[in-house]
Design a protein around this motif. Sequence first.
Motif, short mmCIF file in Angstrom:
data_model
loop_
_atom_site.label_atom_id
_atom_site.label_comp_id
_atom_site.label_asym_id
_atom_site.label_seq_id
_atom_site.Cartn_x
_atom_site.Cartn_y
_atom_site.Cartn_z
N PHE A 137 2.68 15.43 6.14
CA PHE A 137 2.71 14.16 5.31
C PHE A 137 4.16 14.85 4.41
O PHE A 137 4.92 15.42 3.87
CB PHE A 137 1.61 13.64 4.16
N PHE A 189 -3.95 -2.59 -8.10
CA PHE A 189 -4.43 -0.92 -7.61
C PHE A 189 -5.37 -1.78 -9.05
O PHE A 189 -4.79 -1.61 -10.55
CB PHE A 189 -3.79 0.00 -7.84
N LEU A 220 2.03 -2.82 -15.42
CA LEU A 220 1.57 -1.43 -15.98
C LEU A 220 0.74 -1.79 -16.44
O LEU A 220 1.48 -1.76 -17.72
CB LEU A 220 1.65 -0.03 -15.71
N LEU A 278 0.59 -1.18 -0.01
CA LEU A 278 0.10 -0.39 0.23
C LEU A 278 1.15 1.01 -0.06
O LEU A 278 1.01 1.71 0.54
CB LEU A 278 -0.97 -0.27 0.59
N PHE A 279 1.45 1.54 -0.93
CA PHE A 279 2.44 2.70 -0.99
C PHE A 279 3.47 3.10 0.06
O PHE A 279 3.75 3.76 0.23
CB PHE A 279 1.65 3.56 -1.60
N LEU A 288 7.63 4.52 -2.53
CA LEU A 288 6.74 3.86 -3.93
C LEU A 288 7.70 2.31 -4.22
O LEU A 288 8.12 2.44 -5.01
CB LEU A 288 6.21 5.27 -4.80
N SER A 305 15.75 6.58 -5.65
CA SER A 305 13.63 6.75 -5.43
C SER A 305 14.32 8.68 -5.26
O SER A 305 14.99 9.17 -4.43
CB SER A 305 13.94 6.18 -4.11
N ASN A 306 13.18 9.47 -5.78
CA ASN A 306 12.64 10.45 -5.18
C ASN A 306 11.85 11.15 -4.64
O ASN A 306 11.39 11.84 -4.72
CB ASN A 306 13.65 11.21 -6.74
N THR A 358 7.21 2.38 -7.78
CA THR A 358 8.49 2.64 -8.36
C THR A 358 10.28 2.63 -8.68
O THR A 358 10.52 3.05 -9.87
CB THR A 358 7.75 3.61 -9.43
N PHE A 404 2.49 2.40 3.11
CA PHE A 404 2.54 2.19 4.93
C PHE A 404 2.21 1.32 5.71
O PHE A 404 1.53 0.73 6.90
CB PHE A 404 0.57 2.48 4.24
N LEU A 450 -2.27 12.71 7.14
CA LEU A 450 -2.70 11.69 6.14
C LEU A 450 -3.73 11.63 7.49
O LEU A 450 -5.08 11.20 7.11
CB LEU A 450 -1.16 11.09 6.57
N PHE A 491 -2.64 -2.13 -11.65
CA PHE A 491 -1.34 -1.81 -11.88
C PHE A 491 -1.08 -2.66 -10.20
O PHE A 491 -1.44 -2.69 -9.53
CB PHE A 491 -0.86 0.11 -10.90
N VAL A 546 8.74 8.41 -0.96
CA VAL A 546 7.09 7.70 0.15
C VAL A 546 7.09 6.25 -0.15
O VAL A 546 6.15 5.39 0.41
CB VAL A 546 6.18 8.10 -0.34
#
Lengths: 759, 278
Positions: A727, A293, A343, A166-167, A493, A487-488, A495, A169, A746, A309, A491
Motif C-alpha cells: 500500500f 467519522f 470537520l 471510506l477514504f 481522501l 490532491s497529493n 480533503t 475503499f 492492507l 469529520f 488515496v
Amino acid sequence: MSGIISEKGSGETLPGVSVISPDQQTGTTSNNYGFYSITLKGDSATILFRYLGYTDQLFLVRKEGDHRLNIELFDKTSELSEVVISAEKTRKISEETRMSTIEIPIDQIKKLPALLGEKDVLKVIQLLPGVQKGSEGSSGFYVRGGGPDQNLIILDDAVVYNASHLFGFFSIFNGDALKSVELVKGGFPARYGGRLSSVLEMQMKDGNKEKLQGEVGIGIISSRGTLEGPIKKGKSSFLVSARRTYIDALVYPFLPADQKSGYYFYDFNAKANFIINDKNRLYVSGYFGRDRFYFRPDYGDGNKERISFSWGNATGSARLNHIINDKMFSNTSLIFSNYNLTLRLEESAPESNDFYNLRYRSRIRDWTVKHDIDWRPSNNHYIRMGALVQMHRFEPSAIVIKSSDNFENESSQDPVDCVENGVYLEDDWSISPRLKANAGIRLSHFYSRGKNYFGLEPRFSGRFMLTEDFSIKASYALMNQYLHLLSNTGVGLPTDLWVPSTDRVAPQRSNQWALGFAKDLEKPQLTITVEGYYKTMDRILGYKEGASFLEVGEFGNSQEVSWEDNVTAGRGESYGAELMIQKKFGKLTGWVGYTLSWTILQFDELNNGEEFFARYDRRHDVSIVAMYEVKEGFNLSATWVYGTGQAITLPLANYNVVSNNPDPSSVTGIFGFPGFQTATYYGGKNSFRMAPYHRLDLAAQWTKKLKRSERTFEFGVYNAYNRMNPFFYDIEQRSDGTNKLVQVSLFPILPSVSWTYKF
Amino acid sequence: MKKSFILFLSFLSIISCTRDADIDVPQVDPTLSVSCFISPEKEMSSAAIFWSRPVFSQQSLPEFPDDLTVILIGNNTADTMIYDPISSTYQLPTSVFPIMAGQEYRLEVIAPNGKKVSAKTSIPQELPIVNSFNIEKNERTDQNNTSYFQYVFKLVLGDPSSSFNYYQSMFYFVLNGYTGFLSQSFKDDANLQNGQLYIETEYEQYYSGFEENPEFEVDSLQYIVINGTEEYYRFHRTLQNQSPGDPFSEPVIVYSNIENGLGIFAGYRSVLAKVALP
C-alpha cells in the motif's frame, strides 16, 4: 417509425437497443431514454429490436399504419412470448462508429467478486483495459494517463464530485439502483465536455411501472434495500434504495470508554417518473450520501472532546422528455449537485470554563440547466445538439475558531462563483455501408473572477469496414477542463480540493488521437478490440513540491496561504495500446484486458523541471474476468489482476547543505553558515517502482427461485492467494543503525458472505 | 485538520500489516555535497563540502572531509581553496582570487578515493537596484489587550537590465551590533509590476519593559538584496520548500548543479543597508 423501448413487466426504458431493418439494411439504436427513430422506405418493412440479455422481437410495419411503435422487450429469464424469434446475430462491435467506449452490464457487476462482498461499479471499471486503479482497495481510477479529476462521473445527468466512501475503499454507487453504466475513454462525442480523460455515465433505474418489487441484501459491513413500484400503474413509478454500513454499531460496545469512536456511511437513491402523455415524460431523481467519522472519548475527568469529520454528495435532477415528432426528441434537465466536507472539533473543560471550538468546511455546489435534441432526419444521419449553463460555487475552505481566551476568529477564502457554458452539435453519419463517422464540435466557455475562457473543441471518430466483421477505427478529440482537483495523497481522501480555473489558473486541455481495430468472431463468439492512443495534456495542475492540503488556508498564518499560491501547472503525455477480448454469450462469459502504456509529466516547478513518470504510470496492466454458469442458479466468477508497481519517490541518501548567508555581521553558526541543514536525495521524482500488484478474487453465487421471489447467497474470497500487495513503503531504522525498507499492506485474504432476497 | 488525518492513519494502522519489503532497493554510493557561493561583495569565497549518507547502504565516509582538493577556476586562472578547521570550510580570499562581475567560474573537487565533482557558474553583471525602502509604523493591540508596534517594511526594486533576474531579499533586526534574521523573500522578473518588484514584510515589537532594559530594544533594521544566478535561486527555493513535518506533501527534489554530486555552486551580487526604525 419511432417510439419508446422498455422492459416487459417493469416498464423500465432501455437505452442502446439495436433497431434494425434487415430487409432495408439500415438501423439505429435507442437513446438514453429508450427513444428510437428509424426511417423506412416502401410500403412495408420489417424491424428487429435486439438487446443483450433480452429476446429479439421482429415486427412487420406498413406505411399507412401508425408510425409510433412502443416496444416492450422480454428479459430472457422471463416467459417467452409468441412474437419472439431467436437471435441470429448479436450487435457487432466492429460496426459501431464509436471507439474507446465500453458498456458494463449491471448483472455482471453483481456477479463479480468484490472486497467484503460490496459490489462496486468503479471496481469493475478498474478491470477494463486503459483504466488503472489507484492504491490497494481504492475505487479511484485513472484513464489513459489522466488524473482522477479528469473523469466526468455523471449520475442521471448530475455531476458527482467525490465518488468514494471510506477514504476511497468503496464507491458511492449502489448497483441495485443503477440501470446502465458506460465508460468513454476517448473519441468523445461532442455532447460530452468538461473533463479531459473519460466520461462515466450512469443512469438510475426508473422503477417498476407494473408491480411492486423489492430487494434486500445483507453483507458483512453493510445492508441495503430497494423498493420500486407503480405510483399509477403503467403511467408512473418510483424507486427508493438505501444502504448503510454498521461496523460502528457492532464495534461500539467493545470499545473502551476513553476511545469511543466510529465510522459509517450511507447512500440514499430515489427516483420517480411520470408518463404525462404519449409525447412527454418526466423523471425526477436524487442521490444523497454521507460518510461520518466521529471520536467521542470520555476520560473520566469531566473534560469533553468531540471530533467529527463528515463529507458527502447530494445530487438531484428533474428531466423532461419530449417527443417533438417521429424524428426529433428533446430532453430538458434541471440539475443540482453539491459536495461538502465538514470537520468539527470541540474541547471543553467545565471546571475551568475553558473551551475550544473549531469548524472547517469546504464545499462545491452546482446548478445546471441543460437542453438536448436528438434528430434523425434520415437513417444516414443522427444529429445531436444541445446547450448547457452551469453555475458553480466553490468554497475551498472556511474555518471558524472560538475559544475561552476571547480568541475568536473566522478565516475563509471568498467563495468563487463561476459559470460554465457549452453548446454542441454532432452527427453520426453513415457515409456508405462501409464508412461511418461521428463528427462534432463543441464550444465551451468558462467565466471566473472577471476572466473569460473559450474553447472550440472539434471531435471526430470513424470506422471503415474492412470485411463484414472487421473494421478499422480512428478518433480525435480536443477537450477543455475548467475545474481541477488538488490532491497529493493518491488515496482519494475527501480533503482533495476542487478548485476552478481563475485569472491565475488556466484551464486544462488535452488532445487525444486513437487508432484501432475491431473484430467480431462467430465461433467462438468473441469480440476483439485493439486500440492505440496518444494523448497530450496541457496546463494540468498539481501541488508545488513541499505543499499540501494542510497548508491550504490553514488558519493562524498571518499571511493567509491561497491554494493558488500552492499549485503549479505542467504538461503530460500518455500513449499506449489496449487489447480487449470479450465473450458476452454462453455459459462462460467475461473478458481479458491488457494495457501497455506510458504516462510522463513535466512541470517547470517539480523535479527541477525534468520529466517524470506519473505515480499511476503502469507499463503493464492485465485483467482477466470470468463468469461461469455451472447450472441454472449456480454461478462461479473470478477476477485476476496484475499491474506494474506504482512510481513513487524514495529517499536514497541524506546530505548536508548550507544556504547562503551574506550577512557579515550575523552570529555565525556551525561552519560559519547559519543555514546548515539536511536535504534528501531521491534520485528523481517517482523514479522508484513499487512491487507489482496482483490479486485473485473468487465468488460463488447460489440463486434459488421461489414462487414469487428469489434469494441469492454469495460466498466470496478477496485476494485468494493472500498476496501482500504494497500500500505504501516506509523506512525503519533498526537497532544496529541500518535502515530497512518496509512495506505496509492492507488486505490479506478476506472471505465474505452476503445474502440477497428479491421479491 | 491534522487531527483528522492522524485518525485516518490510525484507521489504516488497524487494518494494515507491516513487513520487510521484498524488493531490491536502489544502492547509491556516498557522494560529495558542495555548497559554495561566490560574489565580488564577499571578502572570502567559502565552500562547505560533505559526504552524503546513503539510506540503504552500510558504506560511510567522514561527514566533514578535510582531505579534499578544491580548485576554483576563473578566466585563465585557478587556485586551490584551503581547508579551515575552525569553520570546517574550504576558503580562498577574494583579495587573492578576485571574483569579477560578468565572469564565469568553475569549481572542481577531487577526493582521495578518486571521486571528482565539478560545477560552473557565472557572476551577474549588475548589482540589485533598490528604488525605495520605507518603514511603516503602526500601534496594534493583540487579543490579550497588549499593545505592540507593527513595522511594515516595503522594499521596491528596479529592474537593472533586459536579462531575466532572480532576487533574494533578506531582512534582519539589529540589536547591540548583532543581527538576527527576520524573514526572506524570493522573487524573479516574472513578478515585475510596471518594471518594479514590490516586497513587503512585517516585524512586531512589544514595547513594554524597554524603559528598564533599553539594550534589548531593536533600533534598526538591515536588509540585503541579492541578484543571484538562476541556479542560486532554484537551489534556495527548493531547499526552502522542504517540509519534513507534513507527511502528505510532495517530496521536494532539492536543486543541484553539481556534476556527479549534490549541492550548489552559484554566484551572486548583493547590496546591504541599515535603516533606523522610526
